[in-house]
Design a protein around this motif. Structure first.
Motif, short mmCIF file in Angstrom:
data_model
loop_
_atom_site.label_atom_id
_atom_site.label_comp_id
_atom_site.label_asym_id
_atom_site.label_seq_id
_atom_site.Cartn_x
_atom_site.Cartn_y
_atom_site.Cartn_z
N GLU A 1 -11.06 0.27 -3.82
CA GLU A 1 -12.49 -0.01 -3.74
C GLU A 1 -13.32 1.27 -3.69
O GLU A 1 -14.51 1.24 -3.94
N TYR A 2 -12.66 2.39 -3.36
CA TYR A 2 -13.44 3.62 -3.12
C TYR A 2 -14.27 4.09 -4.32
O TYR A 2 -15.45 4.41 -4.15
N VAL B 1 -5.38 -2.76 5.77
CA VAL B 1 -4.03 -2.22 5.51
C VAL B 1 -4.10 -1.20 4.38
O VAL B 1 -3.52 -0.13 4.46
N GLY B 2 -4.88 -1.55 3.33
CA GLY B 2 -5.03 -0.62 2.21
C GLY B 2 -5.71 0.67 2.62
O GLY B 2 -5.47 1.72 2.05
N GLN B 3 -6.57 0.58 3.64
CA GLN B 3 -7.28 1.78 4.11
C GLN B 3 -6.54 2.45 5.26
O GLN B 3 -7.05 3.40 5.85
N THR C 1 -7.59 -5.64 3.49
CA THR C 1 -8.23 -4.40 3.05
C THR C 1 -8.00 -3.27 4.04
O THR C 1 -7.85 -2.12 3.63
N PHE D 1 -9.61 -4.42 -3.75
CA PHE D 1 -9.56 -3.67 -2.49
C PHE D 1 -8.16 -3.08 -2.35
O PHE D 1 -7.44 -2.94 -3.33
N GLY D 2 -7.78 -2.77 -1.12
CA GLY D 2 -6.45 -2.21 -0.91
C GLY D 2 -6.39 -0.75 -1.35
O GLY D 2 -5.37 -0.27 -1.82
N GLY D 3 -7.49 -0.02 -1.20
CA GLY D 3 -7.50 1.39 -1.55
C GLY D 3 -8.13 1.64 -2.91
O GLY D 3 -8.41 2.78 -3.26
N LYS E 1 -7.32 9.49 7.64
CA LYS E 1 -6.86 8.58 8.71
C LYS E 1 -5.66 9.17 9.43
O LYS E 1 -5.06 8.52 10.27
N ALA F 1 0.87 -1.18 0.00
CA ALA F 1 0.00 0.00 0.00
C ALA F 1 0.91 1.23 0.00
O ALA F 1 1.58 1.48 0.99
N ALA G 1 -8.47 9.18 1.59
CA ALA G 1 -8.87 8.32 2.71
C ALA G 1 -7.72 8.22 3.71
O ALA G 1 -7.92 8.28 4.92
N GLN H 1 1.26 3.50 2.99
CA GLN H 1 1.98 2.94 4.14
C GLN H 1 3.48 3.08 3.96
O GLN H 1 4.21 3.32 4.93
#
Lengths: 327, 278
Positions: free
Chosen positions: A135-136, B236-238, B234, A131-133, A90, A64, A86, A67
Motif C-alpha cells: 500500500e505504501y 502483519v504486512g507492516q 495489514t 495491502f500487506g506492504g 519497525k 509477508a 518500513a 516476517q
C-alpha cells in the motif's frame, strides 16, 4: 592429506555436488514469471555452477516476506523497497544487496465509464489498493496529490482489494491497483478491452518506487562467507534474469514447470515474462543510489502520515554486487 | 542459565502460592487462584521475551501490546464497531432468527423436513474461504457482506439444535396440553418452545464464537479500510505485531463478553432447567 582427498574427490565428481552452499530464497508472491530469473538460474544450472544449492520458496497472500526473514525462514528475500524500508523502521534491519528490477510495473487501472480521465478525477471515487506492504506507493502518491484516503467528497475511498480484479469488473471500484505484467492482463482476459480502460503508471506519474529487489538481514553482511555466498547467488540470478530477458517464452515455460500449484497458464505467463523483461532491462543487478534516493523522497512525502518518518541509513549496500559483477 | 533463573523462580513461586491457596476452598481463594495463574503467565511471557531479546516481529512483550492498545484505542474502537457490532452481531441476529423460523417451519411440515434439512446441512459444509469472496461480490465490500458470511456460518448449528429442542417434550406433556384443547401454535408457544430453550441456547452459544471468526476472516477477502480482520492482515504486512496482538486481545475480550451475555440470558430464561440448579 586433506588436500589430497579433496583433490581426489573433486577429480571424481563435478565440483557442484561437493558441499554446495545452501541458499533459501523467499519470493514476494506466488510462482510466476515475475520471478523468472531465479527459476531460470535454478533450471539452467547457473546456481549449481556457482556451487549453490538454492531453494525457492513461493510467497502468497498470507505471507509477508519480511516476517519470514525475521523468523529465520530464508537467507534472502524478494521484496519492494517501500515495504523493506518500513520493516527496517519497525526494527527489522533489512538491507538491499541487489536490484534486478530497474523500473516499476505498478499502475492504477480505471474504467473510463467511471468518469476518471486524469488524477484530478480521483476525488470521491473508490480506489482498490493491495495491502500487506504494497500500500505504501499508493499512499505516497495520494499524499503527493493532496488527497485524503479517509473517504469523503474531498478524498478517495480506499477499499482493500483482494488479489483479483473483480472490484473493477463489477464496478465496485472506479480504479484498482494492477501490475503491467499481471492484473492488467487479467482484466483484459475477463473480457474488457483496452479502450474501456485508462491506466496511470506510477513511473509516468513520477511516483515510482523500486520494486523487486533482493534483501538480507544486516548482521549477515558482517560475515565474509555469507557475502561471498550472496555474491555468487546474485551473479547467477542476474545471469538467469538476462537469459529470461532474451528468451521470455522459454523462461515462462520454465516457470510453469516449477509451478506446483498448477494455477498458471501458458499464455498469461508468456505475456508476463515479456512485460517483466521490460522492467529488468537496464539493470545489471547493482542498485542505482539515485533510484533509491528517489524512492525515499517519494515515501517521505507522505504528508501527515508518511510511510517512513526518517531518512534510512545503511538500507542498501553494494558490497555484494561489487564482488558479483567484477568476477 | 542465569537469565533463566528469575523466570523459573517466578514460575515456581506463583505455582507454590497457588498450591497453598487451593487448600482453602472459599470464594475468595477460588478467584485469587485464577487471577494469580493468569497474571503469572503474563509476567513469565514478559520476562522471557526481555531476557532472551525476542524480536518484536516474532513475539511482542505484553507491555508493548498494552502500550499499542492504549495508543491505538480509537482505531481499535472503530474496528470493533465495524467488525463485531455491524458484521458479527447483526449477522448473528439475522442468522439466529432465520434458523429458528426455519426450524419451526420444518417442525410444522414433514415436506419441508425432507427438503430443507439437507440444504441446511449442505450450507454448513461450505468452506468460509470459498463463500466469502462470492458474498463480497454480491453484497459489496462493507459490513453487509461480512454479516452475510456470519449468517451462513451460524445458521446450521442453531437450526439443528432448535429442531432437536422442539422434539424434547414427551408424549405425556403433549397429550396433557392437547386435553386442554391447545392448538398447534398454543402448544408451541406455551410448551414446546420453552422446553426447547436449553437446546436453542446451546446453538446460540456455539455460534457466538463462529460469528466472530466469520466476521474477522471474511474481511481478509476485501474490505473497507477499517475492521479487525483488515487491521490484522495489514498490520502483519507492516510488521506492526503489537497492533496485531492488541486486536487479538479485543477479539478475545469481545468473544468472552458475547458468550457471557448469551449465557446470562439463558440462565434468566431457563431457570427451571436442572442444569441451572445451584
Amino acid at each position: 592429506m586433506k588436500y589430497l582427498l579433496t583433490g581426489l574427490v573433486a577429480g571424481l565428481m563435478p565440483a557442484a555436488s561437493f558441499a554446495a552452499d545452501d541458499v533459501t530464497l523467499q519470493l514476494k508472491w506466488v510462482t510466476q514469471a515475475q520471478f523468472a530469473g531465479y527459476y531460470v538460474a535454478l533450471d539452467k544450472g547457473f546456481y549449481e555452477a556457482q556451487d549453490l544449492n538454492v531453494t525457492i520458496q513461493p510467497g502468497g497472500p498470507d505471507i509477508a516476506p519480511p516476517q519470514v526473514m525475521a523468523g529465520g525462514g530464508a537467507d534472502v528475500m524478494v521484496d519492494w523497497l517501500p515495504s523493506a524500508l518500513a520493516a527496517r523502521e519497525k526494527g527489522l534491519p533489512l538491507v538491499n544487496i541487489a536490484q534486478p528490477f530497474k523500473s516499476s510495473g505498478m499502475m492504477l487501472t480505471c474504467r473510463k465509464d467511471s468518469g476518471v480521465a486524469g488524477p484530478d478525477d480521483f476525488k470521491g471515487k473508490v480506489l482498490g489498493v493491495w495491502f500487506g506492504g504494497n500500500e505504501y506507493p499508493f499512499l505516497s502518491w495520494m499524499s503527493t496529490l493532496g488527497l485524503s484516503t479517509e473517504g469523503g467528497a474531498e478524498g478517495v475511498e480506499v477499499l482493500k482489494q483482494g488479489f483479483n480484479v473483480d472490484p473493477l469488473l463489477q464496478e465496485q471500484a472506479a480504479c484498482i491497483s494492477t501490475m503491467t505484467y499481471n492484473e492488467y492482463w487479467q482484466i483484459i482476459d475477463a473480457g474488457m478491452t483496452p479502450e474501456e480502460l485508462i491506466t496511470f503508471k506510477y513511473e509516468d506519474e513520477g511516483v515510482a518506487t523500486l520494486e523487486d529487489g533482493l534483501y538480507v538481514m544486516e548482521e549477515n553482511l558482517d560475515d565474509p562467507a555469507f557475502v561471498d555466498k550472496m555474491a555468487r547467488f546474485v551473479k547467477a540470478s542476474m545471469e538467469g534474469w538476462k537469459y529470461a530477458e532474451e528468451n521470455p517464452d522459454e523462461a515462462a515455460m520454465i516457470v510453469l514447470d516449477n509451478d506446483e500449484t498448477g494455477a498458471q497458464t501458458e499464455e498469461h505467463q508468456k505475456r508476463m515474462a515479456a512485460e517483466v523483461a521490460k522492467l529488468t532491462a537496464g539493470s545489471d543487478g547493482a542498485l542505482d543510489p539515485a533510484d533509491f534516493d528517489r524512492t525515499v523522497e517519494i515515501l517521505m512525502a507522505g504528508g501527515s502520515d508518511p510511510v517512513i518518518s526518517e531518512t534510512p541509513e545503511g538500507a542498501w549496500s553494494h558490497v555484494v554486487t561489487d564482488i558479483a559483477l567484477t568476477e | 542459565m542465569t537469565t533463566a533463573l528469575p523466570i523459573i523462580a517466578v514460575w515456581l513461586g506463583s505455582w507454590g502460592l497457588n498450591a497453598w491457596l487451593s487448600r482453602f476452598d472459599t470464594r475468595l481463594t477460588r478467584v485469587l487462584v485464577a487471577l494469580i495463574f493468569g497474571a503469572s503467565l503474563i509476567v513469565l511471557w514478559e520476562m522471557t521475551v526481555r531476557a532472551y531479546d525476542v524480536p518484536a516481529v516474532i513475539l511482542p512483550a505484553p507491555s508493548q501490546i498494552a502500550a499499542s492498545f492504549a495508543e491505538n484505542a480509537r482505531t481499535l474502537w472503530i474496528d470493533f464497531v465495524q467488525t463485531i457490532l455491524k458484521g458479527a452481531l447483526s449477522g448473528w441476529l439475522i442468522g439466529a432468527a432465520a434458523a429458528i423460523c426455519t426450524a419451526i417451519a420444518i417442525d410444522r411440515s414433514p415436506f419441508l423436513q425432507r427438503g430443507l434439512l439437507p440444504i441446511g446441512n449442505f450450507v454448513a459444509a461450505l468452506p468460509i474461504v470459498g463463500i466469502a469472496p462470492i458474498l463480497v461480490m454480491w453484497f459489496g465490500f462493507d459490513w453487509q457482506s461480512k454479516a452475510a458470511v456470519v449468517v451462513v456460518m451460524v445458521f446450521f448449528p442453531i437450526l439443528v439444535n432448535t429442531i432437536a429442542g422442539l422434539a424434547a417434550t414427551d408424549a405425556l406433556q403433549r397429550d396433557l396440553i392437547a386435553t386442554w384443547s391447545a392448538g398447534y401454535w398454543q402448544s408451541l408457544w406455551k410448551l414446546r418452545l420453552p422446553a426447547a430453550l436449553p437446546f436453542i441456547f446451546n446453538g446460540l452459544k456455539i455460534s457466538t464464537t463462529l460469528a466472530l471468526i466469520g466476521a474477522i476472516v471474511a474481511e481478509f477477502f476485501g474490505s473497507p479500510t477499517r475492521g479487525m480482520g483488515f487491521r490484522i492482515s495489514t498490520a502483519v504486512g507492516q510488521l506492526d505485531m503489537p497492533l496485531v496482538w492488541a486486536e487479538i486481545v479485543v477479539a478475545a475480550l469481545a468473544g468472552t463478553a458475547f458468550y457471557g451475555i448469551v449465557a446470562l440470558i439463558e440462565a434468566r430464561l431457563t431457570f427451571w432447567h436442572p442444569s441451572q440448579r445451584k
